[in-house]
Design a protein around this motif. Structure first.
Motif, short mmCIF file in Angstrom:
data_model
loop_
_atom_site.label_atom_id
_atom_site.label_comp_id
_atom_site.label_asym_id
_atom_site.label_seq_id
_atom_site.Cartn_x
_atom_site.Cartn_y
_atom_site.Cartn_z
N PHE A 88 37.50 30.15 -11.35
CA PHE A 88 36.93 29.21 -12.33
C PHE A 88 37.73 27.91 -12.37
O PHE A 88 37.18 26.82 -12.48
CB PHE A 88 36.88 29.82 -13.73
N LYS A 89 39.08 28.02 -12.32
CA LYS A 89 39.92 26.82 -12.33
C LYS A 89 39.61 25.95 -11.11
O LYS A 89 39.51 24.73 -11.24
CB LYS A 89 41.40 27.21 -12.34
N ALA A 90 39.47 26.57 -9.96
CA ALA A 90 39.19 25.81 -8.74
C ALA A 90 37.82 25.13 -8.83
O ALA A 90 37.66 23.99 -8.40
CB ALA A 90 39.25 26.72 -7.51
N LEU A 91 36.85 25.82 -9.41
CA LEU A 91 35.49 25.29 -9.47
C LEU A 91 35.26 24.36 -10.66
O LEU A 91 34.22 23.72 -10.75
CB LEU A 91 34.49 26.45 -9.52
N ALA A 92 36.22 24.28 -11.57
CA ALA A 92 36.07 23.42 -12.75
C ALA A 92 36.11 21.94 -12.39
O ALA A 92 35.63 21.11 -13.15
CB ALA A 92 37.16 23.73 -13.77
N ASN A 93 36.66 21.62 -11.23
CA ASN A 93 36.70 20.23 -10.77
C ASN A 93 35.39 19.95 -10.03
O ASN A 93 35.04 20.65 -9.08
CB ASN A 93 37.90 20.05 -9.84
N PRO A 94 34.63 18.91 -10.44
CA PRO A 94 33.33 18.66 -9.82
C PRO A 94 33.40 18.36 -8.32
O PRO A 94 32.49 18.72 -7.59
CB PRO A 94 32.77 17.46 -10.59
N VAL A 95 34.47 17.74 -7.86
CA VAL A 95 34.59 17.44 -6.43
C VAL A 95 34.83 18.73 -5.65
O VAL A 95 34.21 18.95 -4.60
CB VAL A 95 35.70 16.41 -6.15
N ARG A 96 35.68 19.60 -6.15
CA ARG A 96 35.92 20.87 -5.46
C ARG A 96 34.64 21.71 -5.42
O ARG A 96 34.33 22.34 -4.41
CB ARG A 96 37.06 21.64 -6.12
N GLN B 157 29.96 23.56 -2.10
CA GLN B 157 28.51 23.51 -1.85
C GLN B 157 28.22 22.90 -0.48
O GLN B 157 27.37 23.40 0.26
CB GLN B 157 27.82 22.73 -2.96
N TRP B 158 28.91 21.82 -0.13
CA TRP B 158 28.70 21.21 1.18
C TRP B 158 29.06 22.17 2.32
O TRP B 158 28.39 22.21 3.34
CB TRP B 158 29.54 19.94 1.32
N LEU B 159 30.13 22.93 2.14
CA LEU B 159 30.56 23.85 3.19
C LEU B 159 29.59 25.01 3.39
O LEU B 159 29.65 25.70 4.41
CB LEU B 159 31.97 24.38 2.90
N ARG B 160 28.69 25.19 2.46
CA ARG B 160 27.69 26.25 2.62
C ARG B 160 26.77 25.94 3.80
O ARG B 160 26.30 26.84 4.50
CB ARG B 160 26.87 26.39 1.34
N ASP B 161 26.51 24.65 4.03
CA ASP B 161 25.66 24.21 5.14
C ASP B 161 26.33 23.02 5.82
O ASP B 161 25.93 21.88 5.62
CB ASP B 161 24.28 23.84 4.61
N PRO B 162 27.38 23.28 6.60
CA PRO B 162 28.17 22.18 7.15
C PRO B 162 27.38 21.22 8.05
O PRO B 162 27.65 20.02 8.05
CB PRO B 162 29.29 22.88 7.93
N GLU B 163 26.40 21.74 8.79
CA GLU B 163 25.63 20.87 9.68
C GLU B 163 24.86 19.80 8.91
O GLU B 163 24.64 18.71 9.40
CB GLU B 163 24.64 21.67 10.53
N ALA B 164 24.46 20.12 7.69
CA ALA B 164 23.69 19.17 6.88
C ALA B 164 24.57 18.11 6.22
O ALA B 164 24.06 17.07 5.80
CB ALA B 164 22.90 19.93 5.80
N ARG C 287 36.46 26.64 6.01
CA ARG C 287 35.12 27.23 5.90
C ARG C 287 35.11 28.13 4.68
O ARG C 287 36.15 28.59 4.21
CB ARG C 287 34.74 28.00 7.15
N ARG C 288 33.91 28.36 4.17
CA ARG C 288 33.76 29.24 3.01
C ARG C 288 34.12 30.67 3.40
O ARG C 288 33.87 31.10 4.53
CB ARG C 288 32.31 29.21 2.53
N ASP C 289 34.68 31.40 2.47
CA ASP C 289 34.93 32.83 2.65
C ASP C 289 33.80 33.57 1.95
O ASP C 289 33.90 33.91 0.76
CB ASP C 289 36.30 33.21 2.08
N GLU C 290 32.71 33.76 2.67
CA GLU C 290 31.50 34.33 2.06
C GLU C 290 31.72 35.73 1.51
O GLU C 290 31.19 36.07 0.46
CB GLU C 290 30.35 34.33 3.08
N GLU C 291 32.53 36.52 2.20
CA GLU C 291 32.79 37.88 1.72
C GLU C 291 33.54 37.83 0.38
O GLU C 291 33.20 38.53 -0.56
CB GLU C 291 33.62 38.64 2.75
N ARG C 292 34.52 36.98 0.28
CA ARG C 292 35.30 36.86 -0.96
C ARG C 292 34.46 36.27 -2.09
O ARG C 292 34.56 36.70 -3.24
CB ARG C 292 36.54 35.99 -0.69
N ILE C 293 33.61 35.29 -1.77
CA ILE C 293 32.73 34.72 -2.78
C ILE C 293 31.80 35.80 -3.33
O ILE C 293 31.60 35.91 -4.54
CB ILE C 293 31.94 33.52 -2.21
N ALA C 294 31.26 36.64 -2.44
CA ALA C 294 30.38 37.73 -2.88
C ALA C 294 31.13 38.71 -3.77
O ALA C 294 30.60 39.19 -4.78
CB ALA C 294 29.78 38.44 -1.67
#
Length: 113
Positions: free
Chosen positions: A19-27, A32-39, A96-103
């Motif tokens: 929550f602390k990491a995500l509380a910053n709007p830029v982080r 969110q951007w790293l979810r689809d890096p090609e875009a 890159r996102r750690d999808e397993e950890r996010i889940a």
């Protein structure tokens, strides 16, 4: 107020770090951007697969317009929270996102609340 100990404290600490990491709007935006890096990043200019290795800090810096030190601090915060992983290739650090950890964190949140 009582102090928690044991497994429920570990869950609380893990969620609070995220929550602390995500509380910053830029982080939050970076994750969110790293979810689809090609875009969102010029991956054709990269030296590695953005899903396997990640996006270079220099590309993240260029997109955000922030100083390299700020981007590095933001990415370190996301990494401490377990939301991203870093890979070093030569002098370049890729994230890159750690999808397993996010889940896992989403599951913990669902069980904790």
């Amino acid at each position: 107020m009582t102090t928690q100990t044991g497994p429920s404290q570990d869950v609380s600490e893990q969620l609070l770090e995220a929550f602390k990491a995500l509380a910053n709007p830029v982080r939050l935006q970076l994750l969110q951007w790293l979810r689809d890096p090609e875009a969102h990043f010029p991956v054709h200019e990269g030296i590695a697969d953005p899903h396997e290795v990640g996006v270079c800090v220099s590309h993240i810096q260029a997109k955000t317009g922030l100083a390299q030190s700020t981007v590095s601090a933001y990415m370190a915060s996301l990494q401490r929270a377990g939301l991203v992983r870093s890979t070093r290739i030569g002098k370049w650090t890729h994230y890159r996102r750690d999808e397993e950890r996010i889940a896992q964190l989403v599951d913990l949140l669902g069980r904790a609340l």
